[in-house]
Design an enzyme around this catalytic site. Structure first.
Site, PDB file in Angstrom:
ATOM      1  N   HIS A   1       1.434   4.291  -2.965  1.00 35.27           N
ATOM      2  CA  HIS A   1       1.414   5.766  -2.935  1.00 35.27           C
ATOM      3  C   HIS A   1       2.601   6.328  -3.719  1.00 35.27           C
ATOM      4  O   HIS A   1       2.477   7.307  -4.451  1.00 35.27           O
ATOM      5  CB  HIS A   1       1.495   6.274  -1.489  1.00 35.27           C
TER       6      HIS A   1
ATOM      7  N   GLU B   1      -6.208   6.613  -1.351  1.00 29.71           N
ATOM      8  CA  GLU B   1      -6.179   5.486  -0.420  1.00 29.71           C
ATOM      9  C   GLU B   1      -6.671   4.210  -1.101  1.00 29.71           C
ATOM     10  O   GLU B   1      -6.052   3.159  -0.998  1.00 29.71           O
ATOM     11  CB  GLU B   1      -7.054   5.797   0.805  1.00 29.71           C
TER      12      GLU B   1
ATOM     13  N   HIS C   1       0.845  -1.205   0.000  1.00 33.58           N
ATOM     14  CA  HIS C   1       0.000   0.000   0.000  1.00 33.58           C
ATOM     15  C   HIS C   1       0.884   1.260   0.000  1.00 33.58           C
ATOM     16  O   HIS C   1       0.662   2.190  -0.773  1.00 33.58           O
ATOM     17  CB  HIS C   1      -0.905  -0.026   1.238  1.00 33.58           C
ATOM     18  N   GLU C   2       1.907   1.253   0.848  1.00 36.62           N
ATOM     19  CA  GLU C   2       2.819   2.403   0.921  1.00 36.62           C
ATOM     20  C   GLU C   2       3.578   2.583  -0.391  1.00 36.62           C
ATOM     21  O   GLU C   2       3.729   3.696  -0.891  1.00 36.62           O
ATOM     22  CB  GLU C   2       3.811   2.214   2.074  1.00 36.62           C
TER      23      GLU C   2
HETATM   24 ZN   LIG Z   1      -2.444   5.226   2.347  1.00 34.40          ZN
END
Ligand SMILES: [Zn+2]
Length: 268
Positions: free
Chosen positions: A140, A194, A136-137
């Site tokens: 981004h 997100e 997830h990081e």
């Molecule tokens: Zn996030």
């Protein structure tokens, strides 16, 4: 000043680039006024400052087993990241563990990853769960959300229009850039960013042989932790990564797109 123009043209082409057909469907950020190289340089500077400060406090990479575990998971995820951003092939990735109760993890532009012991301990994360959080990081960073935010911050701080910015970008002070980089890691991400990062994280995990359904578990654990801490300090991760009601539903709805990738990776 002319030297900025090719970079900007490239940026507008990249902004519409889509992830490949197989797997999840996400788009990169659009407001990418700052060149990727500028953003990565600035992020690398911020990252090494943070790691130096942690080392001085004796809080850097103390738990050798956990550091090795994080780096092994990163090594499995990273080869799949170029599917979402070609630049990732030349990134100088780093993974470090900071001893701190803070419940947080991040990946700065250019692949600078940090986990805090707080997130590993308080959520008792399994390898699958670490993989989806790290994915997830990384998501981004690959979708250039930090670069978009830095671009927004620079526009705000110098108070100019995008058109004017094109001509003065070359003269921005390193101070303004450092300030923008700081704000870019402390401000919450948008809901769409997100969701997109969730999907990228699930696909990276699946392709690396980690169970992508761990994404839903992580968010359940995170919200439970937020409830038990009550009015005290909520997990920092939640303030930069705001949760929303539909998040787990979206994760579950997208699982069928990535489960075959996970099964294929397991068979290898
Ligand atoms: Zn996030």
């Amino acid at each position: 000043m002319k030297r900025w123009l090719p970079a900007l043209l490239l940026v507008s082409a990249a902004a519409f680039a889509q992830a490949p057909q197989e797997g999840v469907d996400v788009k990169k950020s659009r407001l990418l006024l700052l060149p990727a190289s500028t953003v990565e340089r600035s992020a690398a500077g911020q990252y090494s400052q943070l790691m130096r400060a942690a080392a001085q406090k004796g809080a850097l990479n103390n738990d050798k087993m956990q550091v090795e575990r994080l780096r092994n998971i990163a090594r499995a995820l990273i080869p799949h990241s170029a599917r979402f951003n070609k630049d990732a092939e030349r990134w100088r990735w780093e993974v470090n563990l900071v001893s701190s109760k803070t419940v947080n993890a991040f990946c700065m532009p250019g692949g600078k990853i940090a986990f805090f012991t707080g997130i590993l301990d308080s959520l008792q994360l399994t390898d699958d769960e670490v993989a989806v959080i790290m994915g997830h990081e990384i998501g981004h960073a690959l979708l250039e959300h930090g670069r978009a935010r830095m671009s927004e911050q620079v526009l705000k701080s110098v108070g100019i229009s995008i058109a004017a910015a094109v001509f003065i970008m070359g003269q921005l002070s390193t101070e303004i850039l450092a300030q923008a980089a700081n704000l870019a890691v402390s401000l919450p991400y948008a809901r769409k960013q997100e969701s997109d990062s969730d999907l990228v994280g699930m696909e990276l995990a699946a392709r690396a042989g980690y169970d992508p359904s761990a994404a839903a578990v992580v968010w359940h654990k995170m919200s439970k932790l937020a409830q038990t801490t009550g009015r005290g300090q909520p997990p920092q991760f939640l303030s930069t990564h705001p949760s929303h009601d539909t998040r787990i539903k979206e994760i579950e709805a997208n699982l069928p797109k990535v489960l075959p990738l996970y099964q294929a990776a397991r068979r290898k």
